[in-house]
Each structure stands twice: as structure tokens, then as C-alpha cells.
Design a protein around this motif. Sequence first.
Motif, mmCIF file in Angstrom:
data_model
loop_
_atom_site.group_PDB
_atom_site.id
_atom_site.type_symbol
_atom_site.label_atom_id
_atom_site.label_comp_id
_atom_site.label_asym_id
_atom_site.label_seq_id
_atom_site.Cartn_x
_atom_site.Cartn_y
_atom_site.Cartn_z
ATOM 1 N N LEU A 1 6.879 3.001 -10.322
ATOM 2 C CA LEU A 1 7.387 1.790 -10.176
ATOM 3 C C LEU A 1 6.289 0.396 -10.244
ATOM 4 C CD1 LEU A 1 10.366 1.973 -7.790
ATOM 5 C CD2 LEU A 1 10.447 1.474 -10.127
ATOM 6 N N VAL A 2 5.338 0.780 -9.154
ATOM 7 C CA VAL A 2 4.375 -0.107 -9.237
ATOM 8 C C VAL A 2 3.439 -0.395 -10.514
ATOM 9 C CG1 VAL A 2 2.302 -0.804 -7.863
ATOM 10 C CG2 VAL A 2 4.131 0.298 -6.652
ATOM 11 N N ARG A 3 3.104 0.655 -11.005
ATOM 12 C CA ARG A 3 2.458 0.619 -12.447
ATOM 13 C C ARG A 3 3.092 -0.028 -13.410
ATOM 14 N NH1 ARG A 3 -1.361 5.531 -14.511
ATOM 15 N NH2 ARG A 3 -2.579 4.091 -15.906
ATOM 16 N N LYS A 4 4.630 0.193 -13.394
ATOM 17 C CA LYS A 4 5.389 -0.346 -14.589
ATOM 18 C C LYS A 4 5.308 -1.952 -14.348
ATOM 19 C CE LYS A 4 9.687 0.200 -16.407
ATOM 20 N NZ LYS A 4 11.065 0.710 -16.348
ATOM 21 N N TYR A 5 5.572 -2.181 -12.973
ATOM 22 C CA TYR A 5 5.806 -3.885 -12.937
ATOM 23 C C TYR A 5 4.667 -4.808 -12.354
ATOM 24 C CZ TYR A 5 10.558 -2.330 -13.742
ATOM 25 O OH TYR A 5 11.937 -1.994 -14.309
ATOM 26 N N LEU A 6 3.681 -4.241 -12.133
ATOM 27 C CA LEU A 6 2.538 -5.012 -11.341
ATOM 28 C C LEU A 6 1.810 -5.605 -12.487
ATOM 29 C CD1 LEU A 6 0.692 -5.527 -8.883
ATOM 30 C CD2 LEU A 6 -0.844 -3.614 -9.688
ATOM 31 N N GLY A 7 1.701 -7.004 -12.114
ATOM 32 C CA GLY A 7 1.054 -7.668 -13.209
ATOM 33 C C GLY A 7 1.883 -7.978 -14.460
ATOM 34 N N SER A 8 3.022 -7.687 -14.729
ATOM 35 C CA SER A 8 3.990 -7.903 -15.578
ATOM 36 C C SER A 8 4.470 -9.288 -15.688
ATOM 37 C CB SER A 8 4.987 -6.991 -15.734
ATOM 38 O OG SER A 8 6.180 -6.892 -14.926
ATOM 39 N N VAL A 9 4.444 -9.767 -14.523
ATOM 40 C CA VAL A 9 4.860 -11.111 -14.541
ATOM 41 C C VAL A 9 3.790 -12.192 -14.355
ATOM 42 C CG1 VAL A 9 6.719 -13.070 -13.241
ATOM 43 C CG2 VAL A 9 7.217 -10.471 -13.387
ATOM 44 N N VAL A 10 3.122 -11.900 -13.566
ATOM 45 C CA VAL A 10 1.664 -12.630 -13.247
ATOM 46 C C VAL A 10 0.458 -11.914 -13.937
ATOM 47 C CG1 VAL A 10 0.060 -14.073 -11.781
ATOM 48 C CG2 VAL A 10 2.571 -13.945 -11.355
ATOM 49 N N PRO A 11 0.142 -12.072 -14.976
ATOM 50 C CA PRO A 11 -0.933 -11.273 -15.593
ATOM 51 C C PRO A 11 -2.544 -11.435 -14.610
ATOM 52 C CG PRO A 11 -0.173 -12.514 -17.290
ATOM 53 C CD PRO A 11 0.473 -12.873 -16.161
ATOM 54 N N GLN A 12 -3.096 -10.369 -14.559
ATOM 55 C CA GLN A 12 -4.486 -10.390 -13.952
ATOM 56 C C GLN A 12 -5.228 -11.778 -14.296
ATOM 57 O OE1 GLN A 12 -4.405 -6.920 -15.862
ATOM 58 N NE2 GLN A 12 -5.953 -6.055 -14.438
ATOM 59 N N LYS A 13 -5.063 -12.072 -15.427
ATOM 60 C CA LYS A 13 -5.865 -13.434 -15.993
ATOM 61 C C LYS A 13 -5.289 -14.751 -15.783
ATOM 62 C CE LYS A 13 -8.454 -9.974 -18.948
ATOM 63 N NZ LYS A 13 -8.586 -9.548 -20.332
ATOM 64 N N ASP A 14 -4.017 -14.589 -15.273
ATOM 65 C CA ASP A 14 -3.134 -15.865 -15.336
ATOM 66 C C ASP A 14 -3.919 -17.141 -14.806
ATOM 67 O OD1 ASP A 14 -0.145 -16.714 -15.752
ATOM 68 O OD2 ASP A 14 -0.608 -17.650 -13.841
ATOM 69 N N ASN A 15 -4.240 -17.082 -13.801
ATOM 70 C CA ASN A 15 -5.218 -18.285 -13.263
ATOM 71 C C ASN A 15 -6.013 -17.902 -12.370
ATOM 72 O OD1 ASN A 15 -4.100 -18.777 -10.279
ATOM 73 N ND2 ASN A 15 -2.224 -18.428 -11.535
ATOM 74 N N PHE A 16 -7.163 -18.672 -12.088
ATOM 75 C CA PHE A 16 -8.236 -18.339 -11.107
ATOM 76 C C PHE A 16 -7.842 -17.721 -9.770
ATOM 77 C CE2 PHE A 16 -11.290 -19.826 -7.896
ATOM 78 C CZ PHE A 16 -12.504 -19.705 -8.483
ATOM 79 N N PHE A 17 -6.973 -18.403 -8.910
ATOM 80 C CA PHE A 17 -6.518 -17.786 -7.711
ATOM 81 C C PHE A 17 -5.624 -16.371 -8.071
ATOM 82 C CE2 PHE A 17 -6.728 -22.369 -6.974
ATOM 83 C CZ PHE A 17 -8.039 -22.303 -6.220
ATOM 84 N N ALA A 18 -4.958 -16.464 -8.852
ATOM 85 C CA ALA A 18 -4.043 -15.132 -9.093
ATOM 86 C C ALA A 18 -5.173 -14.026 -9.433
ATOM 87 C CB ALA A 18 -3.090 -15.241 -10.167
ATOM 88 N N SER B 1 0.749 -1.348 -0.003
ATOM 89 C CA SER B 1 -0.023 0.152 0.136
ATOM 90 C C SER B 1 0.936 1.145 -0.012
ATOM 91 C CB SER B 1 -0.912 0.101 1.158
ATOM 92 O OG SER B 1 -1.682 -1.026 1.416
ATOM 93 N N GLU B 2 2.040 1.113 0.743
ATOM 94 C CA GLU B 2 2.965 2.454 0.838
ATOM 95 C C GLU B 2 3.328 2.457 -0.405
ATOM 96 O OE1 GLU B 2 5.522 2.136 4.114
ATOM 97 O OE2 GLU B 2 6.721 3.752 3.271
ATOM 98 N N ALA B 3 3.953 1.596 -1.214
ATOM 99 C CA ALA B 3 4.408 1.587 -2.329
ATOM 100 C C ALA B 3 3.612 2.336 -3.541
ATOM 101 C CB ALA B 3 4.810 0.223 -2.957
ATOM 102 N N VAL B 4 2.005 1.794 -3.326
ATOM 103 C CA VAL B 4 1.343 2.515 -4.256
ATOM 104 C C VAL B 4 1.323 4.082 -3.977
ATOM 105 C CG1 VAL B 4 -1.304 2.560 -5.010
ATOM 106 C CG2 VAL B 4 -0.157 0.313 -4.540
ATOM 107 N N ARG B 5 1.256 4.198 -2.956
ATOM 108 C CA ARG B 5 1.319 5.877 -2.445
ATOM 109 C C ARG B 5 2.689 6.521 -2.859
ATOM 110 N NH1 ARG B 5 -0.832 3.979 2.115
ATOM 111 N NH2 ARG B 5 0.893 4.406 3.484
ATOM 112 N N GLU B 6 3.547 5.862 -2.485
ATOM 113 C CA GLU B 6 4.886 6.675 -2.683
ATOM 114 C C GLU B 6 5.759 6.449 -3.950
ATOM 115 O OE1 GLU B 6 5.977 8.917 -0.007
ATOM 116 O OE2 GLU B 6 4.258 8.252 1.017
ATOM 117 N N HIS B 7 5.468 5.293 -4.541
ATOM 118 C CA HIS B 7 6.052 5.103 -5.713
ATOM 119 C C HIS B 7 5.327 4.391 -6.911
ATOM 120 C CE1 HIS B 7 9.701 5.455 -3.035
ATOM 121 N NE2 HIS B 7 9.100 4.508 -2.451
ATOM 122 N N PRO B 8 4.281 4.996 -7.324
ATOM 123 C CA PRO B 8 3.209 4.595 -8.240
ATOM 124 C C PRO B 8 3.745 4.079 -9.381
ATOM 125 C CG PRO B 8 2.939 7.072 -7.801
ATOM 126 C CD PRO B 8 3.875 6.457 -6.719
#
Lengths: 261, 502
Positions: free
Chosen positions: B185-202, B176-183
Motif C-alpha cells: 500500500l505504501v509503495r503504491k501511494y507514497l509520492g503519488s500526490v506530492v511527488p518527490q520533486k514537487d517543491n523544495f521543502f517536500a 514506519s510500521e506501515a512500511v514494515r506491515e503494509h509495504p
Amino acid sequence: MTNEKTPLLQVQGIHASAGGKSILKGLDLVVNPGEVHAIMGPNGSGKSTLARVLTGHQDVEVTGGEVLYKGQPLLDLAPEERAREGLFLAFQYPVEIPGVTNNTLLREGLNAMRVHRGEEELDAIDFLKIVKRKADLLEMDHMMLGRAVNHGFSGGEKKRNEILQMLVLEPTLAILDETDSGLDIDALKVVAQGVNALRASQRSFVVITHYQRLLDYIVPDFVHVLANGRIVKSGPKELAHELEAKGYAWIDEAVAGAPQS
Amino acid sequence: MSTRSDAPDLEPASTARVSDRVARNPEIDDLTRKDYEWGFVTDIEQDSLPPGLSEDTVRFISAKKQEPEWLLEWRLKAYRHWCTMKEPTWALVHYPAIDYQSISYYAAPKSNKDGPKSLDEVDPELLATYEKLGIPLAERAALAGVAVDAVFDSVSVATTFKGKLGELGIIFCSFSEAVREHPELVRKYLGSVVPQKDNFFAALNCAVFSDGSFVYIPKGVRCPMELSTYFRINAANTGQFERTLIVADEGSHVSYLEGCTAPMRDENQLHAAVVELVALDDAQIKYSTVQNWYPGDKNGVGGIYNFVTKRGACRGRRSKISWTQVETGSAITWKYPSCILQGDDSVGEFYSVALTNHHQQADTGTKMIHIGKNTRSTIISKGISAGRGQNTYRGQVKMLASAHNARNYSQCDSLLMGDACGAHTFPYIEVRNPSAHLEHEASTSKIGEDQIFYLNQRGLGTEDAVNLIVNGFCKEVFRELPMEFAVEAQKLLAVSLEGAVG
Ligand SMILES: Nc1ncnc2c1ncn2[C@@H]1O[C@H](COP(=O)(O)OP(=O)(O)O)[C@@H](O)[C@H]1O
Ligand SMILES: [Mg+2]
């Protein structure tokens, strides 16, 4: 407690069975401190079963008789308690334990015994000194100490490894179960040398063997013949030669003639 | 042996069209509208949500965390896709159907004030376990959730850590802090390895993740200490949908420790975490896990369902990602820490010990996807089954046409204790480049009564004998763990196997 007159081991009328089969049928044996006893007998006569009774193997059920060790009842003790009291078995078929090195096993074993005797555990340096010295005595490569216990060892290496363990653990009563089988004559001499180095006035050996050959190098005080689950004949070391010459059939005939007890 | 069709699929499902279909799905449209009618703004003050999952739940969580619009949209996209997905059934695990509407998806991080006031109030059985594990007194309090001021030590340690790391430009904070302080970086890499649709639990995690950790190591920096979730302030109660993102910039090194050997209290049965690692040129990430969540009782009642997606991308040349895990907890473990070896000469490693006792079930392994030239991977898996435990190794090695001269070495060993447990091995191998080189070794052994008797005869008690054999079996994995972690892991196995033999 133990005094000079107390035998180290008294086996009295032991009956034992395994897998529903009656194997020992009233076996008696007395071993005094400092003595070496040889037990000979045909295959399947119950020699290893006797070793299992003494060390507390789970597959053997004692159905009668008693065993005193250092004057105390032995059969109620767990196998590890017997070991810590100085009872050692060199196995006929040493077990492989992948992933556990000889060094680790020896250190754990030795320290378990030291703790049992109220002594300090050995640190790694002192321990290694002892183990290397004993390995040298058996002409064993130090590399063997870092290898997994008996894992991938040749038959001869396994037997030698049993004797190494005996030298490190310095038991009060050592049972050697066919340690000579699978050894060539040179290895046999080295192993005998190791055993003889350990002979002492308060230490006893029960040497189980099929052949007289080993007894040329480890000279016993007594020789017993085990047949049909009992000691059928006992005598001085010359008995071994007699057996070698006449074969076990000679014993079988003698037993057949003996009255049943 | 290797049937490709059964392999857990790693490729992100082909995407855009699916979401179109979702948008047009009248049922879901309906659902969404209804959620809107409920509204959530007035409820924003509440500390927890009643059971149930809808778009509104997702909006509530995002609003609670004061997240930017893009992140809310990202969560919603995941949620809408999740609605179209089916829970996977290919793993060799059995459990009653999970009712996703019966779970509460938001509870404000509990303050430690609600916890026990001192160790005297803590369950003695839990304390006994800490004792067996040799956990220092000061830390026992923290783990048992005793009020913060009682655990002053570990808090101040954490603060000191943060100062040191800050000087090097290392970012180590809650998600949460990273989302606030380093958006950025988070935006660039979030979901870039495990995409949102990767699997049911992910996908579920993407929609409702609670919090987690974020790490960024700047170019050329070698992180001077092991980063541990345990020392991160706010680590308590990151909850059941944890999210971790670690980015190692060019030439940087980091070693990250997740979890701890002590059993942590947790009321949530379902855990679905996601961990993403990104290693750029010459970067190295070592990720070590000790997982010891509640395994359920001896009869298989209760226990955590642990459905985790962990994946690392070796994006840069000569980069390296190494996973080491010791999994002893949870009723069900479903977990495949993987490496995508994109950069030429990159290296992926997976070292695993998974133990199942009583009624525990584990289906775990890895995927090594070789894309770049001269990529190398190593898989060492040690499964231990006792009681009625079921232990499955499931691993995939895939070498694409572009992966010239790729190499893999796999070794999967199983150790069985008793007759009622099971070990299973499913290696999936797919090779599209003839220069590839693969080696696979597997073994199954049983702790024999003859081995235990042999060690008894040398003076060792039965439990010590079992531990010696088990530790010997796990040696190749333990030596990959940071030193103190390895010592703890050994003790943990001993405690987990107590009474398994004899
Ligand atoms: N666990 C067992 N179950 C059934 N039979 C056994 C078992 N152990 C030993 N025996 C049998 O008991 C007899 C004596 O065995 P053993 O003591 O090993 O003989 P020795 O060592 O003198 O060759 C043999 O006939 C052997 O097959
Ligand atoms: Mg025999």
C-alpha cells in the motif's frame, strides 16, 4: 447605599472635551428614581457627549466635575462595570457587529449582568423565552434575533433593536440618544410603547431628542435644554412644546443674555 | 489581482531529465563519493546524528528504520533532486537564511523516561496555558511529556481504539510500521500526490522524513470515530519532518484530526511536513488541523518555521476531500492544503482560520485544480492579524479544458486588530473551459473601538468582546470542525489573542 432620598444620578459641574475641543462646560443634572428627563438641544450642543461621559467612552475626557450614580462615584468605573450596574445607552448610531447574532449578544450581556448581581446564568431555553416575549412587544420578527447585530439593518430596525436590548437588559438608568430619529410615526409609537412598558418607580430615563414629537408618547417629568455645553433651561413637559414653537434660536438669545458663570 | 506567473506551481516539475543532470553534476558526484567513504555502518548504533545533510544522512536514517531498498532509493532520488533546488522566495514571509547543514536530521524517538517525572516538574507557564484551554488533568501530563505510566488513561484509550478499528480492516499506524506491515500500500501511494520533486521543502521531507501516520480505510467502510494523531501510540516525537498518507478506498469515509490545541514542546525550529490524501470513487476524507506550535516570543525571537505541503487527490468519481485548518502557532506558516479534482463530480473544500499576533507571519491558502467534469470547490479563508502579525491568503483556482461545468466559490476575509499588522490577499485564477463558474468574495475589516465600546456598554469585558467578534468572524470555519475540536479552537483563539486589544 441607595435609599429613597438618594438621587439615582447626580451630574455636578461636568466639563468634558473630545479631540482637543471643549464640549461640556459645567453641566448639572439630577435624576431621581422613577423620573423621565428629556434633554433637548440643537445639533452639536453636546447631547451625545453627555451620554458618552456617563457611559465611559474612551474618546471623551472629563476635565472637571463629578458624577454620582446610586450615590457612588461613577467616573472611575470601566464601561462594562457601569453597564452591569444597570446603566444603559441606546446609541444614536448603533454599531454593526458582523458574525455576532443578536441572540448571542443579548445572552452574553444579560448573563454578565446576572453574574454581577450574584444570580445564576440563564439557560438557553429560559433566555429564548424572555427574548421572544420582548421582541413581540416591539413587533419584531423573531428572525431578527438570529441575525448579526445591526448588520445590514435599516436605520429604523437598528433603533428598534436598541430598544429590544434595553427591554431584555432591564436597566436602572436608560439613556436614549435620539432614538426617534429615522423612525416613522408607527415605529415611533411602538418604540415608545416599549419604553413605557419598562417605566417603574425605581427606573429612570434620560431621553435625548431633537424633536418634541417623541415626548408626546414618552411623557417626561422634566425637560432640559442643552446649549453651549450646559443646561440653560429646565422646566415641565410644556417646555418641549414651547421649544418646538419658538425654535432653538429662542434659547440662543436667552443664553446670550445670561450671565457667565 | 490575479497574475498567473507568480502562482506557486503545482505541477510536478518535468522530471527524468533533471535527475540525469544531477547524476552528471561533478560537484554532487563528489559529494556523494565522499559520503560513501565516511560509511555509516559502524555508526548505526548511535542515537542521533551530528548536524549535517548528505546522502550518508539519508542512508543512515533509512538504515536506522530498517527500510527496504526501494524506499532508500526513493529517499535518495528526492535528496539528489533537492540538492539542485532553491528555497522558494515567492511567499510573503521574511526570515534569516536557513543553514540546512546546521540541522541534525536524526534523533531516536525520545523515551518519556527523560521527561519530567510529574506535573510538579513542568514549567508553570505551560500548565497555566493548559488550564486556560480547559485541557483535562490526565491529558496535561501527556502533553507535557510526563512519563508514560503516569498517563495510563490515554494509552489504554488508544489500545481500545486500535482493536475496534482492526475489526473493520482499518489500518491506522505509524508510517514506519506501515512500511514494515503494509509495504504494497505504501509503495503504491507514497509520492503519488506530492511527488518527490514537487517543491523544495517536500523534497527535503522525502529525503529525511522521520515518521508520521498512515491510514487506510477499506472499501465501503465508514470509520466509526475521528482518527486523531493524539491517540496514536508512538505519536510523540514524530519530529520535524513528518509524513502522513491517508488512503480512502471506494465508498469509504474518514475524518482525521491532526494536532491539538495545547502547545507542544518542540526543540526543532524547522518543520517541513508532507501530507498526502487519496480518495477513490465515492470516498470522503475530512482532514482537520489545529496548529499551535511555538510562535516565538512577543519580540519575534524564536518560534517554529512551518513549511508544509498538504495535498489531496480526489481520484475517484464523486469523491470528496475537505481540509479545515486553524493555524494559530508557528513564527512562520507556509502552507497550501490543496485538492486535485480528477474524478468527475468530485468535491474539494478548504476552510481556514489563520491568526498572526506579535511578529508571526503566515502565507497560507489553497489550490483547487479542476480536471474532471462537474467538479466543485469551496474556499473559505479567515485571516486574523494582530500586533505586528502579517497574514497572507494565497490561493489558486485552476480549471483545465477537461473540467466541464466546474464550479468554485471563494471567500477570503481579513480581520485586523490595531494598526501595525497586515493582511494581504493573492487569488490566482486560471480557467481553460468556458463552462466554468467562479465566484470570489473578499473583505477586510477592522475590530473597531466603537464595536468594543458597544459590547462593553452591554456588559461585556473587553477580552470577551474581542473573542465574541473574532469567533463570529470565524464561525463558518469552526462549524466545519468536529464538535469538541471547535470548542477547543475557540478557546485557543482567545488565548492567542490575549492582550491584543486594550
Ligand atoms: N471626538 C471628537 N473630536 C472632536 N470633536 C468632537 C468629538 N466628539 C464630538 N465632537 C464635537 O463636539 C460637539 C458636540 O457633539 P455631540 O455631543 O455629538 O453633539 P449632539 O449630540 O448634541 O449633536 C460637536 O461640535 C462635535 O462635532
Ligand atoms: Mg448626538
